[in-house]
Design a protein around this motif. Structure first.
Motif, PDB file in Angstrom:
ATOM      1  N   GLN A  97       0.816  -1.218   0.000  1.00 47.40           N
ATOM      2  CA  GLN A  97       0.000   0.000   0.000  1.00 47.40           C
ATOM      3  C   GLN A  97       0.851   1.270   0.000  1.00 47.40           C
ATOM      4  N   ALA A  98       2.113   1.157   0.417  1.00 50.52           N
ATOM      5  CA  ALA A  98       3.001   2.318   0.420  1.00 50.52           C
ATOM      6  C   ALA A  98       4.022   2.265  -0.711  1.00 50.52           C
ATOM      7  N   GLY A 100       5.879   3.087  -3.935  1.00 49.62           N
ATOM      8  CA  GLY A 100       5.978   4.361  -4.644  1.00 49.62           C
ATOM      9  C   GLY A 100       5.912   5.567  -3.740  1.00 49.62           C
ATOM     10  N   GLN A 101       5.709   5.334  -2.449  1.00 50.35           N
ATOM     11  CA  GLN A 101       5.691   6.434  -1.480  1.00 50.35           C
ATOM     12  C   GLN A 101       6.811   6.220  -0.460  1.00 50.35           C
ATOM     13  N   ARG A 102       6.533   5.432   0.548  1.00 48.71           N
ATOM     14  CA  ARG A 102       7.558   5.130   1.540  1.00 48.71           C
ATOM     15  C   ARG A 102       8.592   4.151   0.989  1.00 48.71           C
ATOM     16  N   TYR A 103       8.130   3.259   0.076  1.00 47.81           N
ATOM     17  CA  TYR A 103       9.009   2.247  -0.497  1.00 47.81           C
ATOM     18  C   TYR A 103       9.100   2.402  -2.009  1.00 47.81           C
ATOM     19  N   LYS A 105       8.556   1.501  -5.983  1.00 48.55           N
ATOM     20  CA  LYS A 105       7.321   1.155  -6.686  1.00 48.55           C
ATOM     21  C   LYS A 105       7.131  -0.351  -6.795  1.00 48.55           C
TER      22      LYS A 105
END
Length: 257
Positions: A97-98, A100-103, A105
């Motif tokens: 769910q994270a 491309g954001q926290r992790y 892509k």
């Protein structure tokens, strides 16, 4: 670290109970109730230092939580396959769910809790094979909730989980029998006082003689869950978990202090 006998430990737990509301020593989470109790007893983790006695475990839980209790961590066999990070996660995982954001892509997740009573919404289930003396993980794409996982089902609909990850009865007996043979289980009320979480440790159970056959039966009836919690960057470990009433039912002797 303090050393206890069973008698002095019971006395210490009763004294903690009689103190009433006690401010948490840790963050406001379900684990804080156990961590705070350990701090109050002056012990590390949940292995109780009781010399000249069979191993004892200490577990605590808030009364108002529906969270499952973790019995132990144990990765499936054959261990050489490293099933979770090398097969389940890359072959059957889904976008984190994270991602491309926290992790990155490409970050995947394989995080779900399954049992033997019903297929999960991603098509996984636990099966008990008493002839082979194994607890198996099985997968059937026909049980995937297609509306909820419409994109992911396209990737896994033709896949077969083979070989199947499993836990042998004997390995489970050794793990559960040595870690959970005896247990002190404490239930606590919780509330916020002056903006801070407090616990009142109330119900104290002394559980003796973990019954391994009852353990397998509880798995077969869906009362014990296998919890996977892995992502591409880290496997948090595979856990066997259950609800509090199921924990108490696994012991031959139950005494409320």
């Amino acid at each position: 670290m303090k050393t206890y006998t069973k008698e002095t430990l019971i006395e210490a737990l009763v004294n903690i109970r009689d103190r009433g509301w006690i401010e948490t020593q840790r963050k406001n989470n379900d684990g804080g109730v156990g961590n705070t109790l350990e701090d109050l007893l002056g012990i590390e983790e949940n292995n109780l230092p009781i010399p000249n006695a069979a191993e004892w475990e200490l577990k605590a839980q808030k009364k108002d939580t529906t969270s499952l209790i973790t019995l132990f961590h144990m990765e499936p066999s054959p261990r050489a396959y490293k099933f979770v990070p090398l097969i389940l996660l890359p072959e059957f995982g889904w976008a984190h769910q994270a991602a491309g954001q926290r992790y990155e892509k490409s970050e995947k997740s394989f995080r779900q809790t399954i049992n033997a009573a019903n297929y999960s919404n991603r098509g996984f289930i636990i099966k008990v094979d008493r002839n082979e003396r194994k607890i198996l993980v099985d997968f059937d794409c026909r049980h995937i909730e297609s509306d909820a996982h419409s994109e992911w089902i396209k990737l896994v609909s033709q896949k077969i989980l083979s070989p199947k990850p499993y836990w042998g009865f004997d390995d489970l007996y050794h793990k559960a029998g040595t870690k959970l043979h005896n247990c002190f289980f404490v239930l606590a009320e919780s509330k916020i006082i002056n903006g801070l979480l407090h616990f009142h440790y109330q119900d104290i159970y002394m559980l003796k003689k973990f019954d391994l056959e009852k353990f397998i039966d509880a798995i077969d009836k869906g009362r014990i869950y296998v919890d996977f919690d892995a992502r591409t960057g880290h496997n948090h470990g595979t856990k066997f978990r259950l609800k509090r009433d199921a924990l108490i039912s696994l012991y031959e002797e139950v005494k409320k202090i």
